[in-house]
Design a protein around this motif. Structure first.
Motif, mmCIF file in Angstrom:
data_model
loop_
_atom_site.group_PDB
_atom_site.id
_atom_site.type_symbol
_atom_site.label_atom_id
_atom_site.label_comp_id
_atom_site.label_asym_id
_atom_site.label_seq_id
_atom_site.Cartn_x
_atom_site.Cartn_y
_atom_site.Cartn_z
ATOM 1 N N LEU A 117 102.439 115.238 -56.153
ATOM 2 C CA LEU A 117 102.935 114.879 -54.823
ATOM 3 C C LEU A 117 104.467 114.873 -54.790
ATOM 4 O O LEU A 117 105.079 115.156 -53.773
ATOM 5 C CB LEU A 117 102.423 113.496 -54.420
ATOM 6 N N VAL A 118 105.079 114.531 -55.939
ATOM 7 C CA VAL A 118 106.541 114.516 -56.025
ATOM 8 C C VAL A 118 107.066 115.933 -56.273
ATOM 9 O O VAL A 118 108.130 116.322 -55.790
ATOM 10 C CB VAL A 118 106.988 113.562 -57.155
ATOM 11 N N LEU A 119 106.272 116.726 -57.037
ATOM 12 C CA LEU A 119 106.695 118.090 -57.368
ATOM 13 C C LEU A 119 106.631 119.036 -56.175
ATOM 14 O O LEU A 119 107.396 119.981 -56.078
ATOM 15 C CB LEU A 119 105.808 118.656 -58.476
ATOM 16 N N LEU A 120 105.680 118.762 -55.280
ATOM 17 C CA LEU A 120 105.466 119.644 -54.133
ATOM 18 C C LEU A 120 106.746 119.874 -53.330
ATOM 19 O O LEU A 120 107.173 121.013 -53.158
ATOM 20 C CB LEU A 120 104.370 119.041 -53.256
ATOM 21 N N PRO A 121 107.407 118.797 -52.858
ATOM 22 C CA PRO A 121 108.667 119.023 -52.145
ATOM 23 C C PRO A 121 109.767 119.564 -53.062
ATOM 24 O O PRO A 121 110.621 120.328 -52.622
ATOM 25 C CB PRO A 121 109.040 117.642 -51.615
ATOM 26 N N PHE A 122 109.714 119.178 -54.353
ATOM 27 C CA PHE A 122 110.725 119.603 -55.314
ATOM 28 C C PHE A 122 110.819 121.125 -55.402
ATOM 29 O O PHE A 122 111.894 121.692 -55.517
ATOM 30 C CB PHE A 122 110.349 119.005 -56.674
ATOM 31 N N TRP A 123 109.676 121.784 -55.323
ATOM 32 C CA TRP A 123 109.667 123.236 -55.497
ATOM 33 C C TRP A 123 109.743 124.006 -54.195
ATOM 34 O O TRP A 123 109.487 125.204 -54.177
ATOM 35 C CB TRP A 123 108.438 123.674 -56.307
ATOM 36 N N THR A 124 110.053 123.326 -53.093
ATOM 37 C CA THR A 124 110.250 124.090 -51.862
ATOM 38 C C THR A 124 111.747 124.251 -51.625
ATOM 39 O O THR A 124 112.549 123.444 -52.081
ATOM 40 C CB THR A 124 109.601 123.393 -50.658
ATOM 41 N N SER A 125 112.084 125.285 -50.905
ATOM 42 C CA SER A 125 113.464 125.687 -50.694
ATOM 43 C C SER A 125 114.366 124.561 -50.179
ATOM 44 O O SER A 125 114.004 123.834 -49.258
ATOM 45 C CB SER A 125 113.456 126.846 -49.704
ATOM 46 N N VAL A 126 115.539 124.442 -50.789
ATOM 47 C CA VAL A 126 116.528 123.452 -50.347
ATOM 48 C C VAL A 126 116.990 123.774 -48.928
ATOM 49 O O VAL A 126 117.156 122.883 -48.098
ATOM 50 C CB VAL A 126 117.732 123.443 -51.316
ATOM 51 N N LEU A 127 117.140 125.056 -48.649
ATOM 52 C CA LEU A 127 117.569 125.478 -47.315
ATOM 53 C C LEU A 127 116.545 125.040 -46.265
ATOM 54 O O LEU A 127 116.903 124.500 -45.217
ATOM 55 C CB LEU A 127 117.751 126.999 -47.292
ATOM 56 N N ASP A 129 114.590 131.635 -53.250
ATOM 57 C CA ASP A 129 115.259 130.568 -52.505
ATOM 58 C C ASP A 129 116.774 130.664 -52.534
ATOM 59 O O ASP A 129 117.447 129.948 -51.812
ATOM 60 C CB ASP A 129 114.890 129.189 -53.074
ATOM 61 N N ASP A 130 117.312 131.520 -53.407
ATOM 62 C CA ASP A 130 118.757 131.480 -53.607
ATOM 63 C C ASP A 130 119.510 131.853 -52.342
ATOM 64 O O ASP A 130 119.222 132.847 -51.686
ATOM 65 C CB ASP A 130 119.187 132.440 -54.716
ATOM 66 N N LEU A 131 120.487 131.030 -52.016
ATOM 67 C CA LEU A 131 121.351 131.340 -50.883
ATOM 68 C C LEU A 131 122.782 131.581 -51.342
ATOM 69 O O LEU A 131 123.417 132.555 -50.949
ATOM 70 C CB LEU A 131 121.321 130.199 -49.861
ATOM 71 N N GLU A 178 120.604 141.581 -46.493
ATOM 72 C CA GLU A 178 120.176 140.298 -45.941
ATOM 73 C C GLU A 178 118.809 139.888 -46.473
ATOM 74 O O GLU A 178 117.784 140.450 -46.103
ATOM 75 C CB GLU A 178 120.161 140.370 -44.412
ATOM 76 N N THR A 179 118.804 138.897 -47.370
ATOM 77 C CA THR A 179 117.539 138.330 -47.847
ATOM 78 C C THR A 179 117.055 137.305 -46.831
ATOM 79 O O THR A 179 117.793 136.960 -45.901
ATOM 80 C CB THR A 179 117.726 137.644 -49.207
ATOM 81 N N LEU A 180 115.844 136.784 -47.030
ATOM 82 C CA LEU A 180 115.302 135.826 -46.053
ATOM 83 C C LEU A 180 116.155 134.554 -45.928
ATOM 84 O O LEU A 180 116.493 134.156 -44.814
ATOM 85 C CB LEU A 180 113.840 135.484 -46.396
ATOM 86 N N PRO A 181 116.549 133.917 -47.059
ATOM 87 C CA PRO A 181 117.411 132.733 -46.892
ATOM 88 C C PRO A 181 118.723 133.063 -46.173
ATOM 89 O O PRO A 181 119.194 132.277 -45.347
ATOM 90 C CB PRO A 181 117.685 132.281 -48.332
ATOM 91 N N LEU A 182 119.280 134.234 -46.457
ATOM 92 C CA LEU A 182 120.537 134.615 -45.810
ATOM 93 C C LEU A 182 120.302 134.874 -44.315
ATOM 94 O O LEU A 182 121.130 134.497 -43.474
ATOM 95 C CB LEU A 182 121.109 135.867 -46.487
ATOM 96 N N ARG A 183 119.159 135.485 -43.992
ATOM 97 C CA ARG A 183 118.814 135.723 -42.590
ATOM 98 C C ARG A 183 118.698 134.381 -41.861
ATOM 99 O O ARG A 183 119.213 134.219 -40.758
ATOM 100 C CB ARG A 183 117.485 136.496 -42.519
#
Lengths: 272, 269
Positions: free
Chosen positions: A91-101, B202-204, B215-220
Motif C-alpha cells: 500500500l505504501v509502495l503503490l504511490p511510491f512507484w507512480t510518477s512524481v509529475l 517517468d523522467d522529466l 517530446e516524451t509523455l512527461p514532457l508533453r
C-alpha cells in the motif's frame, strides 16, 4: 573477464556522467572575470543565498514532517506478522512507484481555486470564498511529503523488523510502563533507522525540481528551479554551473555525514 | 494506555497515511472520465472523450508511444549493462569493486538537475542534443542503478557452491552461467527491468534538458501544464499510473517468486 563485464558501464558513465561533471566544474570556474570563480561570485549574490537557505529549510522541514508522520505508520507495519507485512508495504509502495509529475499534477487539481479542497470547504460552509492554497509553502510541503513519505516508511520498517522485540518485552516484564519501554528501549533501538531515513530524505529533498515549480510558483524556488531558470531563461551557464556545484557539494556533504553516522546495511534498504 | 489502545491508534494512523498517499491517485480516475472541458469535481457527465484524444491526437499518442519506445530501449540496455556489471562487482571480485558500485548507484543520489545540466552543457558543445540515441543513453544512466542494486543483491544471496558444482561437473563458465546463475537471477532481472523502464518512462528533468524537440509523455504533460489545463493530461496521468501499477505488480510477483524459490532451495538443501 571481469573488466570486460564492467567495461560497458564504465564507458557509459564516463561519457554520460563523469565528463558532464567535469564540464560543470570547468564552466563554473571559468568564472565571472579575474580571480572570481563562479562559486565565490555566487556566494556574494543575495538572491542565490536566499534560495539556497530556502532550499535547506524546505528540505529540513519536509524531512521532519515525513519522520513524524512515518514513524507510527512504520511501527504499525513492523508490528504485523511477517506474512501480512507485504500487503501493508504494498500500500505504501503503490504511490511510491507512480510518477512524481503525475502526483504533483494531482495536487494542483486538489488545491486549485476550483479544486476539491476549496469545493469541500465551501460546501461545508467553512469559507464562502475560495482560499488560495496553490503557490504557498503549504502546497509545496504537501506535495513533497506525499512523494517522500514512502521512503521514510520503507527505511524505518527495514530497521524495525530487524531488531530484537524480546528486549521491549523484557523491559515490560521488568516493570516498565509501555511508554517507558518505548521511550527508553524501542526508540533508541530504532535510532539508526531514524538517522538513515532523515539523511536520505534530506538528500533527496535538496534536488526537488518538479514539485516546487508546479506548486510553489516563483516565490518558493529551490536551487534546482533557479538552475533551470539560469539556463533556460537567463542563458547564464556560469551561474547555473556554480549553483549545480553548490547543490552537489551540499549533497555530498550530507552523504558523507550519513555514511559516518549509519552502518551501511541500514542504508539503501528502501531508497528509490 | 493499554497496548490494545496503542495498537488501534497505530492502525488508525496507518489508514490515514495510506489515504493521504493514495488519495491523489484515486482522485484522478473520475476526473479523467469527465465529459467537461473544465476539470471540475464531481464530474457532471461521463465519457471516454479524453482517452480518445490521448490515443488519437498525434501529439499525445506520438508522445505516449515515443515514451514506451525509449523506455523499452533503455530497459534492454540497462538489463544488459547492469547485469554484466553486477556480475563483475559481486562474482569476479574486480579490484575497486566497492568504488565501481558507488559510482554505479551515484545517479540515485546526485540530484537529477545536476546530471541534466552537465549533460546539456557537454552535449551542446558536442552537438549531441535533440538526438534519440543521446536521450536513450542519458536515461540509461539513471535507469541502470536500479538493475545493479537489485541484481547484485540477488547475486549476494545466491549460493555460489551451486555454480561451483556445475563447474566441477564439467560445465564451462558460459554454460554454468546460462544454466545455473541466470535462471536463479531471472526474478531479480525482471524486477530490475521494471524499475529501469519506469525510471525512463517517468523522467522529466533529463528529458527537459537534453531532448530538444523530442517530446516524451512527461514532457508533453509538462509543456501542457505550463500553457493550459487540458483534461487529456488527466487521462494521460491515469494511463501512467495504471502502467506503473502493472509494472510494480510484475516486479513484486517476480521478487516474491524468487524469494519462494530461494526458500524452497534452502529447505531442500
Amino acid at each position: 573477464m571481469a573488466p570486460l563485464l564492467a567495461a560497458p558501464l564504465l564507458l557509459l558513465f564516463a561519457i554520460f556522467f563523469v565528463v558532464p561533471f567535469v564540464e560543470i566544474m570547468r564552466i563554473s570556474f571559468a568564472g565571472k572575470g579575474g580571480a572570481w570563480t563562479g562559486v565565490t561570485w555566487l556566494m556574494s549574490s543575495p538572491v542565490f543565498v536566499l534560495v539556497f537557505l530556502n532550499t535547506l529549510k524546505l528540505a529540513l522541514s519536509v524531512t521532519l514532517i515525513c519522520l513524524v508522520l512515518g514513524y507510527p505508520a512504520a511501527c504499525f507495519i513492523a508490528g504485523q506478522p511477517a506474512s501480512r507485512r507485504g500487503i501493508y508495504l504494498a500500500l505504501v509502495l503503490l504511490p511510491f512507484w507512480t510518477s512524481v509529475l503525475v502526483r504533483t499534477y494531482t495536487w494542483s487539481l486538489v488545491l486549485g481555486r476550483e479544486g476539491l479542497l476549496n469545493a469541500s470547504l465551501i460546501w461545508l460552509g467553512i469559507t464562502s470564498e475560495p482560499q488560495r492554497f496553490m503557490f504557498t509553502p503549504l502546497a509545496v510541503h504537501l506535495g513533497m511529503v506525499q512523494i517522500l513519505l514512502p521512503v521514510a516508511i520503507l527505511t524505518l520498517v527495514g530497521v524495525m523488523t530487524e531488531l530484537d522485540a524480546g528486549l521491549v518485552r523484557a523491559a515490560r516484564v521488568l516493570g516498565a510502563s509501555p511508554w517507558r519501554a518505548f521511550w527508553h528501549v524501542y526508540l533508541p533501538m530504532t535510532k539508526p533507522g531514524i538517522v538513515a531515513a532523515a539523511m536520505l530524505l534530506f538528500i533527496l529533498s535538496l534536488g526537488f525540481y518538479i514539485t516546487p515549480a508546479l506548486l510553489g510558483g516563483p516565490r518558493h524556488r529551490t536551487i534546482a528551479n533557479l538552475i533551470d531558470l539560469q539556463v533556460n531563461q537567463m542563458n547564464d551557464w556560469t551561474a547555473a554551473s556554480a549553483m549545480a556545484l553548490v547543490l552537489l557539494a551540499t549533497t555530498i556533504a550530507a552523504v558523507a555525514l550519513l555514511r559516518w553516522l549509519v552502518p551501511e546495511r541500514n542504508l539503501y534498504g528502501g531508497a528509490r | 494506555m493499554s497496548p490494545r489502545i496503542v495498537r488501534i491508534a497505530l492502525g488508525v494512523w496507518f489508514c490515514a497515511i495510506v489515504f493521504f498517499l493514495l488519495f491523489p491517485l484515486v482522485f484522478l480516475i473520475p476526473l479523467s472520465f469527465n465529459e467537461s472541458e473544465i476539470l471540475s469535481f464531481p464530474p457532471t457527465a461521463w465519457s471516454l472523450r479524453w482517452y480518445r484524444v490521448l490515443f488519437t491526437d498525434a501529439s499525445w499518442s506520438g508522445a505516449l508511444w515515443l515514451s514506451v519506445k525509449i523506455g523499452v530501449l533503455v530497459t534492454i540496455l540497462s538489463v544488459a549493462i547492469g547485469t554484466a556489471s553486477a556480475l563483475a562487482i559481486v562474482r569476479h571480485r574486480l579490484p575497486g569493486a566497492g568504488l565501481l558500485y558507488g559510482l554505479a548507484i551515484a545517479p540515485l543520489i546526485v540530484p537529477g538537475i545536476v546530471i541534466a545540466l552537465g549533460m546539456f552543457m557537454l552535449f551542446a558543445r558536442l552537438k549531441w542534443l535533440e538526438s534519440l540515441t543521446t536521450l536513450v543513453l542519458a536515461h540509461t544512466v539513471v535507469a541502470v542503478p536500479y538493475v545493479i542494486v537489485v541484481v547484485s543483491a540477488a547475486l549476494r544471496n545466491l549460493d555460489e557452491t551451486i555454480e561451483r558444482a556445475a563447474r566441477v561437473l564439467g560445465a564451462g563458465p558460459w554454460r554454468s552461467f546460462m544454466l545455473v546463475t541466470l535462471p536463479a537471477l531471472r526474478p531479480a532481472i525482471l524486477a530490475g527491468a521494471m524499475f529501469a523502464f519506469f525510471a525512463s518512462f517517468d523522467d522529466l528533468i533529463i528529458t527537459l534538458f537534453v531532448s530538444g524537440a523530442i517530446e516524451t509523455l512527461p514532457l508533453r504533460i509538462w509543456n501542457d501544464l505550463n500553457l493550459r489545463l487540458d483534461p487529456t493530461v488527466a487521462a494521460a496521468a491515469c494511463v501512467m499510473v495504471a502502467m506503473s501499477m502493472i509494472g510494480l505488480g510484475i516486479a513484486e510477483i517476480a521478487r516474491s517468486a524468487g524469494l519462494r524459490r530461494l526458500r524452497t532451495e534452502q529447505a531442500d538443501g
